[in-house]
Design a protein around this motif. Sequence first.
Motif, mmCIF file in Angstrom:
data_model
loop_
_atom_site.group_PDB
_atom_site.id
_atom_site.type_symbol
_atom_site.label_atom_id
_atom_site.label_comp_id
_atom_site.label_asym_id
_atom_site.label_seq_id
_atom_site.Cartn_x
_atom_site.Cartn_y
_atom_site.Cartn_z
ATOM 1 N N ASN A 1 0.881 -1.165 0.000
ATOM 2 C CA ASN A 1 0.000 0.000 0.000
ATOM 3 C C ASN A 1 0.928 1.227 0.000
ATOM 4 N N PRO A 2 0.828 2.124 -0.971
ATOM 5 C CA PRO A 2 1.838 3.182 -1.114
ATOM 6 C C PRO A 2 1.728 4.346 -0.140
ATOM 7 N N TRP A 3 1.316 4.096 1.085
ATOM 8 C CA TRP A 3 1.194 5.185 2.061
ATOM 9 C C TRP A 3 2.554 5.764 2.432
ATOM 10 N N LEU A 4 3.563 4.914 2.612
ATOM 11 C CA LEU A 4 4.889 5.404 2.970
ATOM 12 C C LEU A 4 5.530 6.145 1.792
ATOM 13 N N GLU A 5 5.289 5.638 0.598
ATOM 14 C CA GLU A 5 5.765 6.319 -0.600
ATOM 15 C C GLU A 5 5.169 7.724 -0.672
ATOM 16 N N ALA A 6 3.863 7.820 -0.373
ATOM 17 C CA ALA A 6 3.185 9.124 -0.383
ATOM 18 C C ALA A 6 3.791 10.066 0.654
ATOM 19 N N CYS A 7 4.169 9.534 1.799
ATOM 20 C CA CYS A 7 4.792 10.368 2.833
ATOM 21 C C CYS A 7 6.107 10.967 2.334
ATOM 22 N N PHE A 8 6.931 10.157 1.693
ATOM 23 C CA PHE A 8 8.204 10.670 1.166
ATOM 24 C C PHE A 8 7.970 11.669 0.034
ATOM 25 N N LEU A 9 7.030 11.383 -0.850
ATOM 26 C CA LEU A 9 6.721 12.330 -1.923
ATOM 27 C C LEU A 9 6.203 13.648 -1.344
ATOM 28 N N HIS B 1 7.088 15.004 1.278
ATOM 29 C CA HIS B 1 8.234 15.737 1.831
ATOM 30 C C HIS B 1 9.286 16.040 0.774
ATOM 31 N N GLY B 2 8.941 15.898 -0.505
ATOM 32 C CA GLY B 2 9.820 16.366 -1.569
ATOM 33 C C GLY B 2 10.749 15.372 -2.211
ATOM 34 N N ALA B 3 10.588 14.072 -1.931
ATOM 35 C CA ALA B 3 11.429 13.086 -2.613
ATOM 36 C C ALA B 3 11.176 13.163 -4.122
ATOM 37 N N ALA B 4 12.230 13.014 -4.901
ATOM 38 C CA ALA B 4 12.092 13.051 -6.363
ATOM 39 C C ALA B 4 11.355 11.820 -6.868
ATOM 40 N N SER B 5 11.658 10.673 -6.255
ATOM 41 C CA SER B 5 11.014 9.425 -6.659
ATOM 42 C C SER B 5 11.135 8.422 -5.523
ATOM 43 N N VAL B 6 10.281 7.410 -5.591
ATOM 44 C CA VAL B 6 10.306 6.341 -4.589
ATOM 45 C C VAL B 6 10.200 5.011 -5.324
ATOM 46 N N THR B 7 11.091 4.094 -4.979
ATOM 47 C CA THR B 7 11.035 2.737 -5.505
ATOM 48 C C THR B 7 10.701 1.805 -4.351
ATOM 49 N N THR B 8 9.748 0.933 -4.560
ATOM 50 C CA THR B 8 9.345 -0.035 -3.547
ATOM 51 C C THR B 8 9.959 -1.386 -3.877
ATOM 52 N N LEU B 9 10.606 -1.989 -2.909
ATOM 53 C CA LEU B 9 11.138 -3.337 -3.031
ATOM 54 C C LEU B 9 10.139 -4.260 -2.347
ATOM 55 N N GLU B 10 9.500 -5.112 -3.131
ATOM 56 C CA GLU B 10 8.405 -5.941 -2.621
ATOM 57 C C GLU B 10 8.492 -7.333 -3.246
ATOM 58 N N TYR B 11 8.206 -8.361 -2.450
ATOM 59 C CA TYR B 11 8.291 -9.732 -2.951
ATOM 60 C C TYR B 11 7.316 -10.005 -4.091
ATOM 61 N N ARG B 12 6.103 -9.472 -3.981
ATOM 62 C CA ARG B 12 5.177 -9.691 -5.098
ATOM 63 C C ARG B 12 5.324 -8.550 -6.093
ATOM 64 N N GLU B 13 5.039 -8.865 -7.331
ATOM 65 C CA GLU B 13 5.167 -7.840 -8.360
ATOM 66 C C GLU B 13 4.059 -6.806 -8.216
ATOM 67 N N ARG C 1 2.514 -3.007 -9.740
ATOM 68 C CA ARG C 1 2.496 -2.112 -10.904
ATOM 69 C C ARG C 1 2.191 -0.710 -10.400
ATOM 70 N N SER C 2 2.983 0.224 -10.848
ATOM 71 C CA SER C 2 2.732 1.608 -10.491
ATOM 72 C C SER C 2 2.444 2.399 -11.749
ATOM 73 N N GLU C 3 1.385 3.194 -11.689
ATOM 74 C CA GLU C 3 1.051 4.072 -12.806
ATOM 75 C C GLU C 3 1.513 5.499 -12.522
ATOM 76 N N HIS C 4 2.098 5.710 -11.360
ATOM 77 C CA HIS C 4 2.557 7.048 -10.980
ATOM 78 C C HIS C 4 3.969 7.267 -11.519
ATOM 79 N N ALA C 5 4.218 8.423 -12.096
ATOM 80 C CA ALA C 5 5.510 8.712 -12.720
ATOM 81 C C ALA C 5 6.668 8.722 -11.726
ATOM 82 N N ARG C 6 6.392 8.956 -10.456
ATOM 83 C CA ARG C 6 7.466 9.071 -9.472
ATOM 84 C C ARG C 6 7.534 7.882 -8.507
ATOM 85 N N VAL C 7 6.749 6.838 -8.789
ATOM 86 C CA VAL C 7 6.748 5.637 -7.948
ATOM 87 C C VAL C 7 6.956 4.425 -8.843
#
Length: 108
Positions: free
Chosen positions: A51-59, A61-73, A75-81
Amino acid sequence: TAATVDSMVDAARARRLEGSYGVKYTNTVLDAIARMDGVVGARVLVIGSANPWLEACFLAHGAASVTTLEYRELRSEHARVSALTPDAMRDLVLRGAQRARLCECPSR
């Protein structure tokens, strides 16, 4: 979807994001991120967040991009995730790409 992530970023900025553990916990995380040096403009790696809640928190606060490392594949449709599986991350490292821009890695 991109709209879902964007709405989560807006909620994080307004300190109303439920996240996976509730608003109080999410606000604690937001406060911790605010105290971190180097988040603005950074490429952030989040480990294990379907669930991209932590990614949203970093975005928020100004992160340029966030990559999630997850065991299951994922799909992100967001340009910065983006998302990687451990196998894909291992392949990048073995190819000497550990300094690559992780957000540009395929997430599909």
